[in-house]
Scaffold this motif. Sequence first.
Motif, mmCIF file in Angstrom:
data_model
loop_
_atom_site.group_PDB
_atom_site.id
_atom_site.type_symbol
_atom_site.label_atom_id
_atom_site.label_comp_id
_atom_site.label_asym_id
_atom_site.label_seq_id
_atom_site.Cartn_x
_atom_site.Cartn_y
_atom_site.Cartn_z
ATOM 1 N N ILE A 29 -51.829 66.829 69.054
ATOM 2 C CA ILE A 29 -50.526 67.497 69.153
ATOM 3 C C ILE A 29 -49.964 67.238 70.549
ATOM 4 C CG2 ILE A 29 -49.273 69.681 68.997
ATOM 5 C CD1 ILE A 29 -50.532 68.728 66.334
ATOM 6 N N GLU A 44 -47.925 67.907 64.132
ATOM 7 C CA GLU A 44 -48.755 68.550 63.102
ATOM 8 C C GLU A 44 -49.842 67.595 62.641
ATOM 9 O OE1 GLU A 44 -48.294 70.646 58.693
ATOM 10 O OE2 GLU A 44 -46.579 69.654 59.640
ATOM 11 N N THR A 45 -51.066 68.119 62.532
ATOM 12 C CA THR A 45 -52.212 67.350 62.050
ATOM 13 C C THR A 45 -53.093 68.240 61.185
ATOM 14 O OG1 THR A 45 -53.592 67.933 63.961
ATOM 15 C CG2 THR A 45 -52.270 65.908 64.149
ATOM 16 N N GLU A 46 -54.011 67.617 60.469
ATOM 17 C CA GLU A 46 -55.079 68.333 59.764
ATOM 18 C C GLU A 46 -56.373 67.558 59.949
ATOM 19 O OE1 GLU A 46 -52.767 70.497 56.017
ATOM 20 O OE2 GLU A 46 -53.849 68.626 55.686
ATOM 21 N N ARG A 103 -49.620 64.662 60.031
ATOM 22 C CA ARG A 103 -48.716 65.301 59.070
ATOM 23 C C ARG A 103 -47.250 65.268 59.473
ATOM 24 N NH1 ARG A 103 -50.028 68.098 54.684
ATOM 25 N NH2 ARG A 103 -47.955 69.007 54.846
ATOM 26 N N SER A 128 -41.155 65.163 58.651
ATOM 27 C CA SER A 128 -41.732 66.511 58.506
ATOM 28 C C SER A 128 -42.630 66.597 57.278
ATOM 29 C CB SER A 128 -40.610 67.558 58.428
ATOM 30 O OG SER A 128 -39.760 67.272 57.321
ATOM 31 N N THR A 168 -52.943 77.321 64.741
ATOM 32 C CA THR A 168 -53.818 76.842 63.671
ATOM 33 C C THR A 168 -53.620 77.684 62.421
ATOM 34 O OG1 THR A 168 -55.637 78.272 64.374
ATOM 35 C CG2 THR A 168 -55.552 76.063 65.316
ATOM 36 N N ARG A 171 -55.097 74.470 55.807
ATOM 37 C CA ARG A 171 -54.466 73.214 55.418
ATOM 38 C C ARG A 171 -53.622 73.412 54.156
ATOM 39 N NH1 ARG A 171 -59.994 69.809 55.525
ATOM 40 N NH2 ARG A 171 -60.525 71.600 54.240
ATOM 41 N N ARG A 183 -55.569 73.140 60.143
ATOM 42 C CA ARG A 183 -54.207 72.614 60.296
ATOM 43 C C ARG A 183 -53.731 73.011 61.685
ATOM 44 N NH1 ARG A 183 -48.734 74.905 57.374
ATOM 45 N NH2 ARG A 183 -47.363 73.109 57.772
ATOM 46 N N SER A 185 -50.583 72.768 64.543
ATOM 47 C CA SER A 185 -49.145 72.543 64.619
ATOM 48 C C SER A 185 -48.593 72.987 65.962
ATOM 49 C CB SER A 185 -48.411 73.327 63.518
ATOM 50 O OG SER A 185 -48.937 73.064 62.245
ATOM 51 N N VAL A 192 -42.119 70.473 61.959
ATOM 52 C CA VAL A 192 -43.368 70.672 61.218
ATOM 53 C C VAL A 192 -43.054 70.765 59.736
ATOM 54 C CG1 VAL A 192 -45.224 72.352 60.832
ATOM 55 C CG2 VAL A 192 -44.575 71.726 63.150
ATOM 56 N N ARG A 196 -44.124 76.265 56.829
ATOM 57 C CA ARG A 196 -44.359 76.295 58.271
ATOM 58 C C ARG A 196 -45.344 77.398 58.616
ATOM 59 N NH1 ARG A 196 -38.479 74.879 59.316
ATOM 60 N NH2 ARG A 196 -38.596 72.608 59.264
#
Length: 198
Positions: A29, A44-46, A103, A128, A168, A171, A183, A185, A192, A196
């Motif tokens: 991030i 945003e990631t997971e 993401r 997004s 966090t 997911r 997850r 963000s 995102v 959200r």
Amino acid sequence: MSGAAVATEGRLDAAFFARSVHAVARELIGCRLFHAGCGGTIVETESYERDDPACHAYAGLTRRTEPLFGPPGRAYVYLSYGIHSLLNAVAEPEGEAAAVLIRALWPSAGLDAMRARRGKRPDTELCSGPGKLTEALGIGLDANNADLGADPFLLLAPAPDWEGEVVTGPRVGITKAVDRPWRFSLANSAFVSRPRPA
């Protein structure tokens, strides 16, 4: 910022990814991702690990999952629902089979090209979501197993003046292990994906 103006100083290398997938997902991030001159800031990631039922590597080594078992810092790109290519960054030491799903991005470079690929949607809707992101950046299945540390990818550390709170939560878009808070963000970001984070 144009694609040609993106500096390569601070490029992330394999050592960045050869750590806990959850640490990598959080620390991505604020990093900046570009593909062929289009991109922006990751918001945003997971994270997915080998013993995670939602991870493709959970079923073991197959032709499809082979990149997940390979060197860290490689791309794992797969087709979701037969429609969208999703970009993941392989993490942890080789053989551990973990990855970070990218993401969402805050787009900043190559905006005209991204708008054209995405049907001139608002900038907040360009990247997004993981399928939107790859469509906007022109990333397809041919990028599977590519080195994220080499062209046409450019993955940079956060800008020196970067500030952002990471939140966090569980997911999204999966049916297994949905309660795991993996997850990550950027708090209060309009870029995102939905739903959200609260």
